[in-house]
Design a protein around this motif. Sequence first.
Motif, mmCIF file in Angstrom:
data_model
loop_
_atom_site.group_PDB
_atom_site.id
_atom_site.type_symbol
_atom_site.label_atom_id
_atom_site.label_comp_id
_atom_site.label_asym_id
_atom_site.label_seq_id
_atom_site.Cartn_x
_atom_site.Cartn_y
_atom_site.Cartn_z
ATOM 1 N N LEU A 2 18.371 4.273 57.177
ATOM 2 C CA LEU A 2 17.914 3.843 56.006
ATOM 3 C C LEU A 2 18.442 4.362 54.775
ATOM 4 O O LEU A 2 19.116 5.205 54.970
ATOM 5 C CB LEU A 2 16.267 3.994 55.952
ATOM 6 C CG LEU A 2 15.697 3.132 57.064
ATOM 7 C CD1 LEU A 2 13.924 3.421 56.717
ATOM 8 C CD2 LEU A 2 15.955 1.842 57.149
ATOM 9 N N ASP A 3 18.448 3.760 53.753
ATOM 10 C CA ASP A 3 19.149 4.325 52.455
ATOM 11 C C ASP A 3 18.201 4.036 51.187
ATOM 12 O O ASP A 3 18.086 2.614 51.081
ATOM 13 C CB ASP A 3 20.443 3.708 52.595
ATOM 14 C CG ASP A 3 21.212 3.965 51.290
ATOM 15 O OD1 ASP A 3 20.783 4.619 50.264
ATOM 16 O OD2 ASP A 3 22.761 3.896 51.317
ATOM 17 N N PRO A 4 18.053 4.711 50.339
ATOM 18 C CA PRO A 4 17.060 4.442 49.299
ATOM 19 C C PRO A 4 17.767 3.463 48.323
ATOM 20 O O PRO A 4 16.881 2.898 47.654
ATOM 21 C CB PRO A 4 16.833 5.513 48.472
ATOM 22 C CG PRO A 4 16.937 6.683 49.594
ATOM 23 C CD PRO A 4 18.014 6.059 50.327
ATOM 24 N N ASP A 5 19.013 3.229 48.535
ATOM 25 C CA ASP A 5 19.568 2.338 47.396
ATOM 26 C C ASP A 5 19.956 0.767 48.093
ATOM 27 O O ASP A 5 20.359 -0.063 47.379
ATOM 28 C CB ASP A 5 20.921 2.641 46.985
ATOM 29 C CG ASP A 5 20.707 3.911 46.340
ATOM 30 O OD1 ASP A 5 20.091 4.129 45.449
ATOM 31 O OD2 ASP A 5 21.720 4.993 46.541
ATOM 32 N N VAL A 6 19.247 0.620 49.329
ATOM 33 C CA VAL A 6 19.454 -0.615 49.960
ATOM 34 C C VAL A 6 18.016 -1.388 49.952
ATOM 35 O O VAL A 6 17.062 -0.842 49.898
ATOM 36 C CB VAL A 6 19.748 -0.558 51.466
ATOM 37 C CG1 VAL A 6 19.893 -1.623 52.182
ATOM 38 C CG2 VAL A 6 21.186 0.038 51.538
ATOM 39 N N VAL A 61 23.165 -1.973 64.489
ATOM 40 C CA VAL A 61 22.067 -1.789 63.294
ATOM 41 C C VAL A 61 21.076 -0.777 63.159
ATOM 42 O O VAL A 61 20.261 -0.785 62.390
ATOM 43 C CB VAL A 61 21.233 -3.252 63.636
ATOM 44 C CG1 VAL A 61 22.276 -4.538 63.682
ATOM 45 C CG2 VAL A 61 20.357 -3.292 64.890
ATOM 46 N N ARG A 62 21.070 0.073 64.102
ATOM 47 C CA ARG A 62 20.047 1.105 64.229
ATOM 48 C C ARG A 62 19.794 1.911 62.529
ATOM 49 O O ARG A 62 18.921 2.590 62.529
ATOM 50 C CB ARG A 62 20.152 1.899 65.285
ATOM 51 C CG ARG A 62 21.278 2.680 65.398
ATOM 52 C CD ARG A 62 21.601 3.849 66.601
ATOM 53 N NE ARG A 62 22.742 4.582 66.572
ATOM 54 C CZ ARG A 62 23.289 5.100 67.773
ATOM 55 N NH1 ARG A 62 22.381 4.871 68.747
ATOM 56 N NH2 ARG A 62 24.332 5.896 67.478
ATOM 57 N N GLY A 63 20.933 1.944 61.962
ATOM 58 C CA GLY A 63 20.512 2.504 60.682
ATOM 59 C C GLY A 63 19.821 1.377 59.647
ATOM 60 O O GLY A 63 19.525 2.141 58.601
ATOM 61 N N ARG A 64 19.961 0.467 59.788
ATOM 62 C CA ARG A 64 19.440 -0.505 59.109
ATOM 63 C C ARG A 64 17.902 -1.186 59.408
ATOM 64 O O ARG A 64 17.371 -1.928 58.604
ATOM 65 C CB ARG A 64 20.321 -1.479 58.692
ATOM 66 C CG ARG A 64 21.622 -1.346 57.968
ATOM 67 C CD ARG A 64 21.453 -1.227 56.349
ATOM 68 N NE ARG A 64 22.349 -0.612 55.857
ATOM 69 C CZ ARG A 64 22.655 0.768 55.313
ATOM 70 N NH1 ARG A 64 21.522 1.634 55.692
ATOM 71 N NH2 ARG A 64 23.662 1.097 54.746
ATOM 72 N N ILE A 65 17.645 -0.983 60.687
ATOM 73 C CA ILE A 65 16.134 -1.473 61.174
ATOM 74 C C ILE A 65 15.634 -0.462 61.924
ATOM 75 O O ILE A 65 16.218 -0.046 62.873
ATOM 76 C CB ILE A 65 16.225 -2.847 61.940
ATOM 77 C CG1 ILE A 65 15.102 -3.430 61.856
ATOM 78 C CG2 ILE A 65 17.440 -2.817 62.969
ATOM 79 C CD1 ILE A 65 15.003 -4.947 62.709
ATOM 80 N N VAL A 66 14.454 -0.130 61.691
ATOM 81 C CA VAL A 66 13.440 0.736 62.343
ATOM 82 C C VAL A 66 12.133 0.307 62.810
ATOM 83 O O VAL A 66 11.305 -0.097 61.960
ATOM 84 C CB VAL A 66 13.598 2.180 61.664
ATOM 85 C CG1 VAL A 66 12.865 2.040 60.094
ATOM 86 C CG2 VAL A 66 12.971 3.230 62.416
ATOM 87 N N PHE A 67 11.620 0.799 63.901
ATOM 88 C CA PHE A 67 10.341 0.387 64.041
ATOM 89 C C PHE A 67 9.683 1.742 64.244
ATOM 90 O O PHE A 67 9.954 2.881 65.035
ATOM 91 C CB PHE A 67 9.972 -0.205 65.539
ATOM 92 C CG PHE A 67 8.613 -0.440 65.977
ATOM 93 C CD1 PHE A 67 8.108 -1.676 65.473
ATOM 94 C CD2 PHE A 67 7.902 0.487 66.589
ATOM 95 C CE1 PHE A 67 6.852 -1.878 66.010
ATOM 96 C CE2 PHE A 67 6.543 0.146 66.829
ATOM 97 C CZ PHE A 67 5.965 -1.100 66.516
#
Length: 872
Positions: A513-517, A584-590
């Motif tokens: 994840l990224d706080p700016d996204v 995609v694992r840096g952009r979607i997380v369960f």
Amino acid sequence: MKAIRTFTVRPVLAESLAPLGRLASNWRWSWSRSTHALFASMDPALWDAVGENPSRMLGALGQQRLDELAHDADFVARVRAEDELLTAYLEGERWYQHHESPKPVHIAYFSPEFGVDGSLPQYSGGLGILAGDHLKSASDLGVPLTGVGLFYRAGYFRQAIGDDGWQRESYPLLDPYGLGLTLLRDAGGAPVEVALDLPGDRRLHARVWVADIGRVPLLLLDSETPSNSDDMRRVTDRLYGGGGEHRLLQELLLGVGGVRAVRAFSESTGRPAPDVYHTNEGHAGFQGLERMSELITGDGLSFDEALAQVRAGTVFTTHTPVPAGIDRFSRDLIADHLASGLFRGLDAGRAIALGLETWEGGDQGVFNMAVLGLRLGQHANGVSLLHGEVSRGMFGMLWPGVDPDEVPITSITNGVHAPTWVHPSLKALSERTWGDAHTDTHDWTDHDAISDAELWGVRQQMKGELVAEARRRVAAGFTRPEAPRDAPAPRGGNVGTVANGSGVTPSWVEDLLDPDVLTIGFARRVPTYKRLTLMLRDPERLTRLLTDPERPVQIVIGGKSHPADDSGKILIQQLVRFSRDPRVRGRIVFLPDYDIALAKDLYPGCDVWLNNPLRPLEACGTSGMKAALNGALNLSILDGWWDEWFDGENGWAIPTADTASNDEERDDAEAAALYDLIEHQLVPRFYEREGGIPTGWLRMVRHTMTELGRKASSDRMVREYVERLYVPAAERDVALRADGFAQAKELAAFVLRVKDAWGRVSIASVDSSGIPQQAQAGETLEVRADVRLDGLSSDDVAVELAYGRTDEDDALARDHSVHRLSSEGPAVDGITTFTGSLPLTVTGTFGYTVRVVPSHPQLVSPVELGLVTYAS
């Protein structure tokens, strides 16, 4: 080795710290920022380790540290100040004390689950969270309410996700003393126990734990007591943990035992007996039968008189938009338990009939708890405008012949407790600006009060905290012990707290994840109708959205499936497997183990809250409200509360594919609309910046926080319950109870008389005059109706002219009006004539009809008996 029992050893508090015990045992700390901060300051790392629970904190802190704090003048002064604030909160007059009389003296609020705080895991989802927020707002408003529920020794369950993406459940046992609960005791100091007689000469006992939720006591019944046999001790083992008789025993204990616990609580505290009983869903429906039994054996009322009295003071709230969500038991199972002497003096056959599906197409071999709740509650409501409409259609068969829009089920839209759910940083910003924490009067659109830079700064801080928490949770999944490699993949079985368990945290977790996204959140229970995996309908398109090199999107997801619901677990597994794709694992997380603690990070940390149920199966859905109060925008199907409050500026509505020929086509169309909205509206709006700030996005955020802040509050909700349901229920309860239940007896006799005669009531003729075929506004319609009232008088009925605009099928519009006609005198040859005049103010296609309904001052609705005769 594993302990067979755990308990909390409380330290000895110095006199200067004695108020800490009271502060820890009143759950107001969970929404009081200053009290929460007081306990956290004692040892921040330990505070996190004990799940932010003050009673656990005091037990774990150690005597040495407490003795140090006892000599810390600044800390002692903070303790004294917090204790004084709590006293003022508990004893001062609030909204309810200034509300015009008459009003209820005591409301008993029954629910199978209560979500007060994450450290008190007595909830599974929205129903319990709503109940917890109801108690908190009742406390803040000074409403004299008592919560009634069960204490589940293993709560709901803890969730972990295995290597295969499959949900695993674990059930850690809870120590009520360590949670800050106290036993209800009688005047002699002995623990109070309630007992229920069961078939086979069995007896179910329960102790009563009390949790102080601010000014509101919450009574939790616990079958783990030496008075019970081993099988009876397991009755309150888990929330929604069993079916058949196990579930029935839980609901009997909640309803019957709950009434008896309230009686004992009132006796031991001097609090007056409740004059209003509110059941949050049908699980507590047996409370009405217990109260009828009391009236029959204690006051000498007949079955019908007791039913009239109980109905008058009962409020029933349904949260269920689908029949499959209702608890239904075998008629024979219910008959066995009612024959055990559980309800003294109650005609078992007639009592069973109150819950049977007696309508055409119903199953008369089934006892339906929602039907019982509606038949025992004269006041009923759904939890949003749309859900009220759905409920009237869903339960309309209980009122045969009544138009769906007149079925006597109203609606009060749910709300959320802002002090609980608004992030501390946003509260602090509110306090600095307006001198008060988040309220429904603040104007967040005022740029002079709060600049875009300030608001965006807080929003980014909250998102940063979510990102950090997500990374921490995912990393923890790699360091927990792994399940044995030879263990079979369970399909609902419990293998403990398992996760990926490799012992090494992969490097990619550091960049998760990224706080700016642009961040979209989705978290809730996982029944199939909530469509957790709708976002996966076109995985390639979703992947492109997530990995766009210039304007990416990220999604944070949480949710639990019921342990017995493999279909829900499969959805979680599909989502988890997709999220583990290296692309995609840096952009979607369960994030596993979705609960109140995780929710408090999720709601504030998301830019957008997603909800895509099958319309209209979401009764209300309050998670989006919590996100909105923290400045998130909603992206949702027009269902539940969003159907009511979406205004085009507070988010986006996903179009509903109502014309789709099947579920596959509907899912395809709605998923495509979801992707389109994200790509063409959300993304451009979020990434369009002025000086690094998305000013257009913040305009929507400001509007959302201001407008929904005025609506989405549980304070508003509880005020509505008081004014629209509790006060009328109390007034009717008092009126029927007066003079030895004179009006209860009169109403019961009226109902029996009317039901016996209604088959002979008919409208012989209707004549109108004064209106030519081409009528004009301002002219007067004169109506005369000749009615046969065989066995009834004109005072027993209302003859009404129903009128308004009509559609192409000559049906009156939903907003039609009703005008009561007047009797012209005694019956002549069996005919009573009723007349009336109606000035025409409605233009366009106009129609009317005449109907007869029962009339009695103690009926809430003229159609509540389900007796209506129309002119043919």
